[in-house]
Design a protein around this motif. Sequence first.
Motif, PDB file in Angstrom:
ATOM      1  N   TRP A  51       0.834  -1.205   0.000  1.00 52.28           N
ATOM      2  CA  TRP A  51       0.000   0.000   0.000  1.00 52.28           C
ATOM      3  C   TRP A  51       0.871   1.258   0.000  1.00 52.28           C
ATOM      4  CZ3 TRP A  51      -4.549   1.575  -1.327  1.00 52.28           C
ATOM      5  CH2 TRP A  51      -4.984   2.831  -0.923  1.00 52.28           C
ATOM      6  N   VAL A  52       1.928   1.260   0.788  1.00 52.22           N
ATOM      7  CA  VAL A  52       2.843   2.411   0.828  1.00 52.22           C
ATOM      8  C   VAL A  52       3.456   2.616  -0.557  1.00 52.22           C
ATOM      9  CG1 VAL A  52       5.019   3.269   1.790  1.00 52.22           C
ATOM     10  CG2 VAL A  52       3.294   2.258   3.303  1.00 52.22           C
ATOM     11  N   ALA A  53       3.919   1.528  -1.178  1.00 51.93           N
ATOM     12  CA  ALA A  53       4.508   1.628  -2.517  1.00 51.93           C
ATOM     13  C   ALA A  53       3.478   2.137  -3.520  1.00 51.93           C
ATOM     14  CB  ALA A  53       5.061   0.276  -2.961  1.00 51.93           C
ATOM     15  N   PHE A  54       2.272   1.605  -3.440  1.00 51.63           N
ATOM     16  CA  PHE A  54       1.201   2.029  -4.349  1.00 51.63           C
ATOM     17  C   PHE A  54       0.938   3.529  -4.209  1.00 51.63           C
ATOM     18  CE2 PHE A  54      -3.307   2.718  -5.345  1.00 51.63           C
ATOM     19  CZ  PHE A  54      -3.400   2.134  -6.601  1.00 51.63           C
ATOM     20  N   CYS A  55       0.859   4.007  -2.988  1.00 52.69           N
ATOM     21  CA  CYS A  55       0.605   5.437  -2.752  1.00 52.69           C
ATOM     22  C   CYS A  55       1.743   6.308  -3.266  1.00 52.69           C
ATOM     23  CB  CYS A  55       0.367   5.700  -1.272  1.00 52.69           C
ATOM     24  SG  CYS A  55      -1.218   5.066  -0.683  1.00 52.69           S
ATOM     25  N   ARG A  56       2.962   5.824  -3.187  1.00 51.22           N
ATOM     26  CA  ARG A  56       4.095   6.589  -3.711  1.00 51.22           C
ATOM     27  C   ARG A  56       4.037   6.691  -5.234  1.00 51.22           C
ATOM     28  NH1 ARG A  56       9.066   4.353   0.082  1.00 51.22           N
ATOM     29  NH2 ARG A  56       8.234   5.208   2.031  1.00 51.22           N
ATOM     30  N   GLY A  98      -7.434  -3.984 -18.392  1.00 58.21           N
ATOM     31  CA  GLY A  98      -7.367  -3.105 -19.553  1.00 58.21           C
ATOM     32  C   GLY A  98      -8.028  -1.758 -19.370  1.00 58.21           C
ATOM     33  N   SER A  99      -8.146  -1.302 -18.124  1.00 54.87           N
ATOM     34  CA  SER A  99      -8.824  -0.035 -17.839  1.00 54.87           C
ATOM     35  C   SER A  99      -7.973   1.187 -18.160  1.00 54.87           C
ATOM     36  CB  SER A  99      -9.233   0.014 -16.364  1.00 54.87           C
ATOM     37  OG  SER A  99      -8.073   0.067 -15.548  1.00 54.87           O
ATOM     38  N   GLY A 100      -6.677   0.971 -18.372  1.00 60.41           N
ATOM     39  CA  GLY A 100      -5.784   2.102 -18.593  1.00 60.41           C
ATOM     40  C   GLY A 100      -5.191   2.636 -17.312  1.00 60.41           C
ATOM     41  N   THR A 101      -5.554   2.030 -16.197  1.00 59.98           N
ATOM     42  CA  THR A 101      -4.970   2.380 -14.902  1.00 59.98           C
ATOM     43  C   THR A 101      -4.703   1.090 -14.132  1.00 59.98           C
ATOM     44  OG1 THR A 101      -7.133   2.581 -13.822  1.00 59.98           O
ATOM     45  CG2 THR A 101      -6.165   4.613 -14.729  1.00 59.98           C
ATOM     46  N   ILE A 102      -3.828   1.192 -13.149  1.00 59.43           N
ATOM     47  CA  ILE A 102      -3.520   0.052 -12.288  1.00 59.43           C
ATOM     48  C   ILE A 102      -4.253   0.241 -10.969  1.00 59.43           C
ATOM     49  CG2 ILE A 102      -1.698  -1.168 -11.033  1.00 59.43           C
ATOM     50  CD1 ILE A 102       0.266  -0.176 -13.209  1.00 59.43           C
ATOM     51  N   ALA A 103      -5.115  -0.709 -10.656  1.00 61.48           N
ATOM     52  CA  ALA A 103      -5.815  -0.720  -9.369  1.00 61.48           C
ATOM     53  C   ALA A 103      -4.911  -1.378  -8.325  1.00 61.48           C
ATOM     54  CB  ALA A 103      -7.124  -1.487  -9.490  1.00 61.48           C
ATOM     55  N   PHE A 104      -5.249  -1.185  -7.068  1.00 58.87           N
ATOM     56  CA  PHE A 104      -4.413  -1.731  -6.007  1.00 58.87           C
ATOM     57  C   PHE A 104      -4.322  -3.253  -6.064  1.00 58.87           C
ATOM     58  CE2 PHE A 104      -3.723  -2.954  -1.470  1.00 58.87           C
ATOM     59  CZ  PHE A 104      -2.389  -2.604  -1.434  1.00 58.87           C
ATOM     60  N   ASP A 105      -5.410  -3.938  -6.357  1.00 54.09           N
ATOM     61  CA  ASP A 105      -5.370  -5.403  -6.478  1.00 54.09           C
ATOM     62  C   ASP A 105      -4.379  -5.834  -7.549  1.00 54.09           C
ATOM     63  OD1 ASP A 105      -7.307  -5.657  -4.564  1.00 54.09           O
ATOM     64  OD2 ASP A 105      -8.910  -6.219  -5.943  1.00 54.09           O
ATOM     65  N   GLU A 106      -4.425  -5.171  -8.679  1.00 58.97           N
ATOM     66  CA  GLU A 106      -3.504  -5.488  -9.771  1.00 58.97           C
ATOM     67  C   GLU A 106      -2.067  -5.217  -9.344  1.00 58.97           C
ATOM     68  OE1 GLU A 106      -6.255  -4.478 -13.661  1.00 58.97           O
ATOM     69  OE2 GLU A 106      -5.388  -2.798 -12.532  1.00 58.97           O
ATOM     70  N   PHE A 107      -1.877  -4.118  -8.635  1.00 52.11           N
ATOM     71  CA  PHE A 107      -0.544  -3.760  -8.157  1.00 52.11           C
ATOM     72  C   PHE A 107      -0.017  -4.824  -7.196  1.00 52.11           C
ATOM     73  CE2 PHE A 107       2.442  -1.555  -5.341  1.00 52.11           C
ATOM     74  CZ  PHE A 107       3.262  -0.917  -6.261  1.00 52.11           C
ATOM     75  N   CYS A 108      -0.863  -5.304  -6.289  1.00 50.48           N
ATOM     76  CA  CYS A 108      -0.454  -6.344  -5.333  1.00 50.48           C
ATOM     77  C   CYS A 108      -0.046  -7.623  -6.050  1.00 50.48           C
ATOM     78  CB  CYS A 108      -1.582  -6.653  -4.352  1.00 50.48           C
ATOM     79  SG  CYS A 108      -1.792  -5.420  -3.062  1.00 50.48           S
ATOM     80  N   ASP A 109      -0.840  -8.040  -7.016  1.00 53.23           N
ATOM     81  CA  ASP A 109      -0.515  -9.260  -7.754  1.00 53.23           C
ATOM     82  C   ASP A 109       0.856  -9.128  -8.418  1.00 53.23           C
ATOM     83  OD1 ASP A 109      -2.944 -10.343  -6.989  1.00 53.23           O
ATOM     84  OD2 ASP A 109      -3.935  -9.886  -8.900  1.00 53.23           O
ATOM     85  N   TRP A 110       1.121  -7.982  -9.014  1.00 54.37           N
ATOM     86  CA  TRP A 110       2.414  -7.722  -9.654  1.00 54.37           C
ATOM     87  C   TRP A 110       3.537  -7.650  -8.616  1.00 54.37           C
ATOM     88  CZ3 TRP A 110       5.239  -3.032  -9.221  1.00 54.37           C
ATOM     89  CH2 TRP A 110       6.337  -2.925 -10.085  1.00 54.37           C
TER      90      TRP A 110
END
Length: 127
Positions: A51-56, A98-110
């Motif tokens: 979450w911290v990384a995502f927010c950055r 394919g929304s053109g943005t990365i959601a937090f769930d997608e970010f976590c999986d990556w």
Amino acid sequence: SSGINAEYGIYRAFEIARNKFPSQREQGDDYIELREFRFFLLSLRQYFEYWVAFCRADTSGDQRISLEEFLSVRDKIELWVGEVPDMEAEFRAIDKDGSGTIAFDEFCDWAILKNLDLEDDDDDIAQ
């Protein structure tokens, strides 16, 4: 609000811990056992690190990472996961829906696949 959804984090950490070991209790897999609890706490801590990384990376604060934001934090991302030769291709791979943005769930999986590690967190806390 830019706050973390702790309920989701707790649920995700619970699922990871619950699936780590087969249950030996009558209740089955509806609960975590003492032997799974440490793994649950470590998973929860990891979720908060993501979450911290995502927010950055989410410099606009809209709880999505656009391609522009992703490209603008390349140095941070490569510090966390190593070299990323093609940032645009990496972005498209993360953006599963394919929304053109990365959601937090997608970010976590990556982040899990890349073994993301913040440079300034306290990794020794898990020991």
